[in-house]
Design a protein around this motif. Structure first.
Motif, PDB file in Angstrom:
ATOM      1  N   ILE A  58      -0.091  -0.475   5.185  1.00  0.00           N
ATOM      2  CA  ILE A  58      -0.245  -0.246   3.744  1.00  0.00           C
ATOM      3  C   ILE A  58      -1.388   0.727   3.493  1.00  0.00           C
ATOM      4  O   ILE A  58      -1.371   1.503   2.530  1.00  0.00           O
ATOM      5  CB  ILE A  58      -0.469  -1.581   2.998  1.00  0.00           C
ATOM      6  CG1 ILE A  58      -0.321  -1.363   1.489  1.00  0.00           C
ATOM      7  CG2 ILE A  58      -1.825  -2.169   3.306  1.00  0.00           C
ATOM      8  CD1 ILE A  58       1.037  -0.902   1.055  1.00  0.00           C
ATOM      9  N   MET A  59      -2.377   0.724   4.374  1.00  0.00           N
ATOM     10  CA  MET A  59      -3.491   1.663   4.254  1.00  0.00           C
ATOM     11  C   MET A  59      -2.977   3.104   4.361  1.00  0.00           C
ATOM     12  O   MET A  59      -3.330   3.979   3.562  1.00  0.00           O
ATOM     13  CB  MET A  59      -4.517   1.374   5.353  1.00  0.00           C
ATOM     14  CG  MET A  59      -5.864   2.036   5.164  1.00  0.00           C
ATOM     15  SD  MET A  59      -6.917   1.713   6.611  1.00  0.00           S
ATOM     16  CE  MET A  59      -6.951  -0.088   6.599  1.00  0.00           C
ATOM     17  N   LEU A 123       5.098   6.741  11.930  1.00  0.00           N
ATOM     18  CA  LEU A 123       3.982   7.465  12.538  1.00  0.00           C
ATOM     19  C   LEU A 123       4.323   8.942  12.727  1.00  0.00           C
ATOM     20  O   LEU A 123       3.494   9.823  12.441  1.00  0.00           O
ATOM     21  CB  LEU A 123       3.619   6.832  13.879  1.00  0.00           C
ATOM     22  CG  LEU A 123       2.534   7.536  14.705  1.00  0.00           C
ATOM     23  CD1 LEU A 123       1.215   7.578  13.932  1.00  0.00           C
ATOM     24  CD2 LEU A 123       2.341   6.826  16.049  1.00  0.00           C
ATOM     25  N   SER A 124       5.541   9.234  13.172  1.00  0.00           N
ATOM     26  CA  SER A 124       5.949  10.630  13.361  1.00  0.00           C
ATOM     27  C   SER A 124       5.965  11.374  12.032  1.00  0.00           C
ATOM     28  O   SER A 124       5.638  12.566  11.967  1.00  0.00           O
ATOM     29  CB  SER A 124       7.321  10.689  14.033  1.00  0.00           C
ATOM     30  OG  SER A 124       8.330  10.161  13.179  1.00  0.00           O
ATOM     31  N   GLY A 125       6.336  10.680  10.944  1.00  0.00           N
ATOM     32  CA  GLY A 125       6.312  11.307   9.623  1.00  0.00           C
ATOM     33  C   GLY A 125       4.902  11.655   9.189  1.00  0.00           C
ATOM     34  O   GLY A 125       4.653  12.754   8.649  1.00  0.00           O
ATOM     35  N   PHE A 126       3.947  10.756   9.423  1.00  0.00           N
ATOM     36  CA  PHE A 126       2.549  11.034   9.093  1.00  0.00           C
ATOM     37  C   PHE A 126       2.033  12.235   9.884  1.00  0.00           C
ATOM     38  O   PHE A 126       1.329  13.103   9.339  1.00  0.00           O
ATOM     39  CB  PHE A 126       1.672   9.812   9.394  1.00  0.00           C
ATOM     40  CG  PHE A 126       1.805   8.693   8.395  1.00  0.00           C
ATOM     41  CD1 PHE A 126       1.780   8.936   7.040  1.00  0.00           C
ATOM     42  CD2 PHE A 126       1.949   7.378   8.834  1.00  0.00           C
ATOM     43  CE1 PHE A 126       1.891   7.904   6.123  1.00  0.00           C
ATOM     44  CE2 PHE A 126       2.057   6.339   7.925  1.00  0.00           C
ATOM     45  CZ  PHE A 126       2.035   6.596   6.561  1.00  0.00           C
ATOM     46  N   PHE A 210      -2.818  -7.041   2.536  1.00  0.00           N
ATOM     47  CA  PHE A 210      -2.272  -5.986   1.677  1.00  0.00           C
ATOM     48  C   PHE A 210      -3.356  -5.456   0.733  1.00  0.00           C
ATOM     49  O   PHE A 210      -3.503  -4.237   0.555  1.00  0.00           O
ATOM     50  CB  PHE A 210      -1.093  -6.553   0.883  1.00  0.00           C
ATOM     51  CG  PHE A 210      -0.624  -5.674  -0.238  1.00  0.00           C
ATOM     52  CD1 PHE A 210       0.232  -4.611   0.012  1.00  0.00           C
ATOM     53  CD2 PHE A 210      -1.036  -5.903  -1.537  1.00  0.00           C
ATOM     54  CE1 PHE A 210       0.666  -3.793  -1.023  1.00  0.00           C
ATOM     55  CE2 PHE A 210      -0.608  -5.102  -2.587  1.00  0.00           C
ATOM     56  CZ  PHE A 210       0.255  -4.040  -2.320  1.00  0.00           C
ATOM     57  N   SER A 211      -4.133  -6.352   0.134  1.00  0.00           N
ATOM     58  CA  SER A 211      -5.177  -5.943  -0.804  1.00  0.00           C
ATOM     59  C   SER A 211      -6.267  -5.121  -0.114  1.00  0.00           C
ATOM     60  O   SER A 211      -6.749  -4.115  -0.660  1.00  0.00           O
ATOM     61  CB  SER A 211      -5.807  -7.185  -1.463  1.00  0.00           C
ATOM     62  OG  SER A 211      -4.837  -7.912  -2.193  1.00  0.00           O
ATOM     63  N   MET A 212      -6.639  -5.543   1.092  1.00  0.00           N
ATOM     64  CA  MET A 212      -7.658  -4.792   1.834  1.00  0.00           C
ATOM     65  C   MET A 212      -7.154  -3.398   2.170  1.00  0.00           C
ATOM     66  O   MET A 212      -7.890  -2.409   2.036  1.00  0.00           O
ATOM     67  CB  MET A 212      -8.023  -5.551   3.112  1.00  0.00           C
ATOM     68  CG  MET A 212      -8.908  -6.760   2.896  1.00  0.00           C
ATOM     69  SD  MET A 212     -10.540  -6.329   2.240  1.00  0.00           S
ATOM     70  CE  MET A 212     -11.183  -5.315   3.568  1.00  0.00           C
ATOM     71  N   GLY A 213      -5.900  -3.306   2.616  1.00  0.00           N
ATOM     72  CA  GLY A 213      -5.333  -2.004   2.934  1.00  0.00           C
ATOM     73  C   GLY A 213      -5.279  -1.090   1.718  1.00  0.00           C
ATOM     74  O   GLY A 213      -5.622   0.101   1.795  1.00  0.00           O
ATOM     75  N   GLY A 235      -3.757  12.926   8.565  1.00  0.00           N
ATOM     76  CA  GLY A 235      -4.090  12.555   9.941  1.00  0.00           C
ATOM     77  C   GLY A 235      -4.729  11.175  10.018  1.00  0.00           C
ATOM     78  O   GLY A 235      -4.454  10.399  10.951  1.00  0.00           O
ATOM     79  N   VAL A 236      -5.570  10.854   9.045  1.00  0.00           N
ATOM     80  CA  VAL A 236      -6.178   9.515   9.009  1.00  0.00           C
ATOM     81  C   VAL A 236      -5.108   8.464   8.769  1.00  0.00           C
ATOM     82  O   VAL A 236      -5.152   7.365   9.352  1.00  0.00           O
ATOM     83  CB  VAL A 236      -7.263   9.448   7.921  1.00  0.00           C
ATOM     84  CG1 VAL A 236      -7.784   8.018   7.763  1.00  0.00           C
ATOM     85  CG2 VAL A 236      -8.415  10.385   8.254  1.00  0.00           C
ATOM     86  N   SER A 237      -4.118   8.767   7.918  1.00  0.00           N
ATOM     87  CA  SER A 237      -2.996   7.844   7.715  1.00  0.00           C
ATOM     88  C   SER A 237      -2.238   7.619   9.014  1.00  0.00           C
ATOM     89  O   SER A 237      -1.821   6.495   9.325  1.00  0.00           O
ATOM     90  CB  SER A 237      -2.046   8.383   6.635  1.00  0.00           C
ATOM     91  OG  SER A 237      -2.644   8.359   5.356  1.00  0.00           O
ATOM     92  N   ALA A 238      -2.046   8.693   9.780  1.00  0.00           N
ATOM     93  CA  ALA A 238      -1.383   8.567  11.078  1.00  0.00           C
ATOM     94  C   ALA A 238      -2.203   7.685  12.025  1.00  0.00           C
ATOM     95  O   ALA A 238      -1.648   6.842  12.751  1.00  0.00           O
ATOM     96  CB  ALA A 238      -1.151   9.952  11.692  1.00  0.00           C
ATOM     97  N   ALA A 239      -3.512   7.878  12.009  1.00  0.00           N
ATOM     98  CA  ALA A 239      -4.376   7.060  12.870  1.00  0.00           C
ATOM     99  C   ALA A 239      -4.315   5.591  12.460  1.00  0.00           C
ATOM    100  O   ALA A 239      -4.299   4.690  13.317  1.00  0.00           O
ATOM    101  CB  ALA A 239      -5.814   7.575  12.795  1.00  0.00           C
ATOM    102  N   ALA A 240      -4.271   5.328  11.152  1.00  0.00           N
ATOM    103  CA  ALA A 240      -4.178   3.947  10.679  1.00  0.00           C
ATOM    104  C   ALA A 240      -2.865   3.312  11.144  1.00  0.00           C
ATOM    105  O   ALA A 240      -2.837   2.151  11.576  1.00  0.00           O
ATOM    106  CB  ALA A 240      -4.281   3.909   9.159  1.00  0.00           C
TER     107      ALA A 240
END
Length: 630
Positions: A58-59, A123-126, A210-213, A235-240
């Motif tokens: 969710i992050m 992940l590939s989409g990110f 979910f709330s934390m993310g 890129g950070v979304s991909a890492a998450a």
């Protein structure tokens, strides 16, 4: 017989074919090697790894979704109307694809493999979004659209790459979402009292994750996107997402996995086809004559369990019972009829439960329509207010959406730690209050949030137009806080309710249905805004309540009052359907003395807080008053 079956269920064959009795088989679940699961599998320890995936996923997706419109306007140079449609279609597609993820999981792959495969798709989409945002060759030339420059819109191969990346994210996220909830809940065995009582804790923990993310996405990741560029942000979304997949894989040795059951839609279709084919058949005088009525499974799945061989006939959707009537030719010749012409009572009751939960689902659409307003108009309200926190620091209006999540990371643990044990003393319910009651509280609070929003907007508008005064942005916080409480009750209650009602092998698909409420709510929001604007513009010369881009000229307060009225009517509608769902329409002619004993025992289980919280039929039966039982 029940004791003998439970004794047999304690036998486990090891790899060397030696039988032991010191290991308990946990229903029909298996470990990562396909062997029957044991007591060491499952529980909160296993669920924690799934919660890690949920928080990181969710992050990543929220960081993309919340800042996507900025990217498509400023860097892809799509027109404003097209950009809004791109974002709306993306969000709607994510939630609609949850149905596909639930179907694939329950029918063919199982929750774990579905999450793993489609997690890598997401992940590939990110990664592809990050690459496109970084390479100038994959974007139109830079230009400053705010200075009136004519910017070249992304077309051809550049647009193709963008939409491929975006919908890889949508496909992956949509298929992962329902399985995270279902797989985490599967870790709690209905045969283990300690794990059963922790199921409600898990659902609260899932909403906490979910709330934390969401909170981290709306603050840290959006800040990174704004100050370091969208390529770094993606890129950070991909890492998450990569961290989430690592968390998922780390729990492989501890999971209880439910094997796929084959196509989950075929048995449902067979019931409708058989009922239509035999629509002219007369009902038997005794429901016990229906096909399969002597061997119905009650319990964890749709109110059925192999521990009970007695069928208690329900009168709801009675027309479907004709699917269980044997044809005269088949009875005379003793030939086996096609499953498309003759279904079992258990199969029919599965469809009845599916039809019964649809009104409950429908009552949450207005709730998500209100959610859409808080993510659009309420943010626009904030932009018209004094955003100064200090002389040099201003609160970004988009960050207002983080207010509920800041509150919820404190409220959710308090709710589960103190409120649930306290109220459980009075209700005897493992969750403190039932999922239906929880949804009802949430819908009531949703109405209050719109009342608060309407009152605040009236104050803001009057101050701006009459006194030329800009009030502080803190005046807007109550509507976000109230809706945060509403979402904690409604969202968690809906998921818990659908999971517990789900039929055998359909937990992920039923959970996916709850996500469709988000899509329908957002689509209804767009439709409602258009209708209100069209209708009100006919009776006024100023273009309607929402016809101007200036909120000081619009009547957003009246639109909020309309939503408050619709929400209250929806709450009353929900009370009717929840009462209808909980009402037991059992056929008195088919209920024997032995069945009465079963009813009485189940009601005692409810009072003693036994294992039946996984058993929807027992939850319903426990609400029977004495006069309902022959």
């Amino acid at each position: 017989m029940e004791g003998l079956r439970r004794q047999q269920s304690m036998e486990y064959y090891k790899g060397d074919n030696t039988m032991t009795s010191d290991v308990v088989v946990e229903d029909n679940t298996v470990d990562w090697r396909g062997r029957p699961s044991r007591p060491k599998h499952g529980g909160m320890r296993a669920a924690a790894f799934v919660l890690g995936l949920q928080s990181f996923e969710i992050m990543g997706i929220a960081a993309v979704g919340n800042n996507l419109i900025t990217y498509v306007i400023n860097e892809m140079h799509f027109p404003l109307s097209n950009s809004a449609n791109i974002v709306t279609n993306f969000v709607g597609t994510v939630f609609l694809l949850a149905l596909l993820g639930g179907y694939i999981s329950d029918s063919y792959l199982g929750s774990f493999w579905t999450m793993l495969i489609f997690g890598f798709v997401e992940l590939s989409g990110f990664i592809l979004l990050s690459v496109q945002a970084h390479l100038p060759q994959l974007k139109p030339p830079k230009c400053n659209i705010t200075n009136g420059e004519v910017c070249e819109e992304a077309k051809g191969f550049k647009a193709f790459i963008f939409f491929i990346a975006l919908y890889l994210v949508a496909l992956g996220s949509g298929c992962v979402k329902p399985n995270m909830i279902a797989h985490g809940a599967d870790q709690f065995s209905p045969d283990n009292p300690k794990q059963t009582n922790k199921l409600s804790t898990y659902f609260n923990a899932a909403y906490f994750a979910f709330s934390m993310g969401e909170l981290i996405a709306l603050t840290v990741l959006v800040w990174v996107q704004t100050h370091s560029g969208m390529d770094v942000g993606f890129g950070v979304s991909a890492a998450a997402m990569a961290m989430g997949l690592i968390s998922l894989v780390s729990g492989t040795l501890y999971y209880r996995n439910k094997p796929p059951q084959g196509s989950i839609l075929t048995p449902i279709a067979q019931v409708f086809v058989a009922a239509m084919v035999k629509r002219k058949q007369a009902y038997p005088s005794n429901p016990q004559m229906l096909h399969g009525s002597h061997n119905v499974n009650y319990g964890n799945n749709l109110g059925f369990s192999s521990d009970t061989d007695t069928f208690i006939h329900t009168q709801k959707f009675r027309f479907l019972d004709k699917a269980c009537i044997k044809s005269q030719d088949g009875m005379m010749s003793n030939t086996k009829e096609s499953p498309w012409r003759l279904c079992s009572v258990s199969q029919v009751n599965q469809v009845k439960i599916l039809l019964s939960v649809i009104p409950i689902f429908a009552c949450t659409i207005i709730f998500n329509t209100i959610l859409a307003q808080l993510q659009t108009f309420s943010v626009q309200q904030g932009s018209m207010m004094d955003t100064r926190l200090t002389k040099s620091f201003h609160i970004p209006p988009a960050s207002l959406q983080s207010i509920p999540y800041i509150m919820l990371i404190f409220v959710v643990p308090l709710y589960d730690t103190f409120f649930v044990p306290f109220i459980r003393r009075f209700t005897g319910h493992p969750s403190g209050i039932s999922p239906l009651q929880r949804i009802g509280f949430g819908l009531c609070f949703a109405t209050l949030s719109m009342v608060s929003a309407a009152l605040m907007e009236k104050k803001r508008r009057d101050s701006a137009t009459n006194s030329n005064e800009t009030i502080s942005i803190f005046w807007i916080t109550p509507q976000f806080l109230i809706f945060g409480i509403s979402e904690m009750f409604t969202a968690v209650g809906l998921i818990e309710f659908f999971y517990k009602q789900s039929m055998k092998g359909m937990q992920a698909f039923f959970t996916a249905i709850t996500y469709c409420s988000y899509s329908f709510g957002f689509y209804l929001s767009s439709l409602l805004v258009s209708l209100v604007n069209k209708i009100t513009s006919r009776s006024s010369d100023d273009g309607g309540w929402l016809g101007d881009n200036n909120l000081n000229k619009d009547r957003l307060d009246l639109f909020y009052w309309l939503l408050a009225v619709l929400s209250f009517l929806n709450f009353l509608n929900y009370l009717f359907w929840s009462r209808w769902f909980s009402r037991d329409d059992y056929s008195s002619s088919s209920t024997t003395g032995h069945q009465y004993e079963i009813h009485h025992a189940e009601r005692q289980d409810h009072q003693n807080n036994k294992l039946h919280c996984f058993n929807p039929s027992k939850q319903i039966d426990a609400q029977l008053s004495e006069e309902n039982i022959p």
